[in-house]
Scaffold this active site. Sequence first.
Site, PDB file in Angstrom:
ATOM      1  CD  GLU A 132      57.916 -79.146   7.593  1.00  0.00           C
ATOM      2  OE1 GLU A 132      58.742 -78.898   8.488  1.00  0.00           O
ATOM      3  OE2 GLU A 132      57.486 -78.278   6.800  1.00  0.00           O
ATOM      4  CG  HIS A 140      55.115 -74.437   6.596  1.00  0.00           C
ATOM      5  ND1 HIS A 140      55.597 -74.323   7.882  1.00  0.00           N
ATOM      6  CD2 HIS A 140      54.680 -73.194   6.255  1.00  0.00           C
ATOM      7  CE1 HIS A 140      55.468 -73.076   8.300  1.00  0.00           C
ATOM      8  NE2 HIS A 140      54.903 -72.375   7.325  1.00  0.00           N
TER       9      HIS A 140
END
Length: 145
Positions: A52, A50
């Site tokens: 992040e 992801h």
Amino acid sequence: MIDFMEEALKQARIALKLGEVPVGAVIVKNQKLISEACNLKETLKDVTAHAEIIAIRNASKVLDNWRLSGCSMYVTLEPCPMCAGAILQCRISRLYIGTFDTETGACGSVVNIVQSKFLNHWTHVQWDYNEQCSDVLKQFFKNKR
């Protein structure tokens, strides 16, 4: 002055071009962009890829420290539980979110991992609703149908 949410949006647009769910994240320390990433889950065949998580990994390398205290993250979509946990673990101080995730959001929409009284860190969350953050996601899912 740099618009850090716009920088995160640039990353989301890169993900969109790659056929990924268009999520982008950047990490800032002392008003300087130190890390940027987009979602690469499909490209890397990695459930943890992801935006992040990748941004956190990159920032940790730049700072040579897993602790990102004093850093801010700007992300186009509300982090999921996995990413919220990573944000807590690395001790990011401030989180700016471009749009809600009413299905898996873990920063207040569904659950609030980053501000739980039961955990050892509290991340300040600021909802910076940005219509472009929503639009890039709507465009992606519209094209998938």
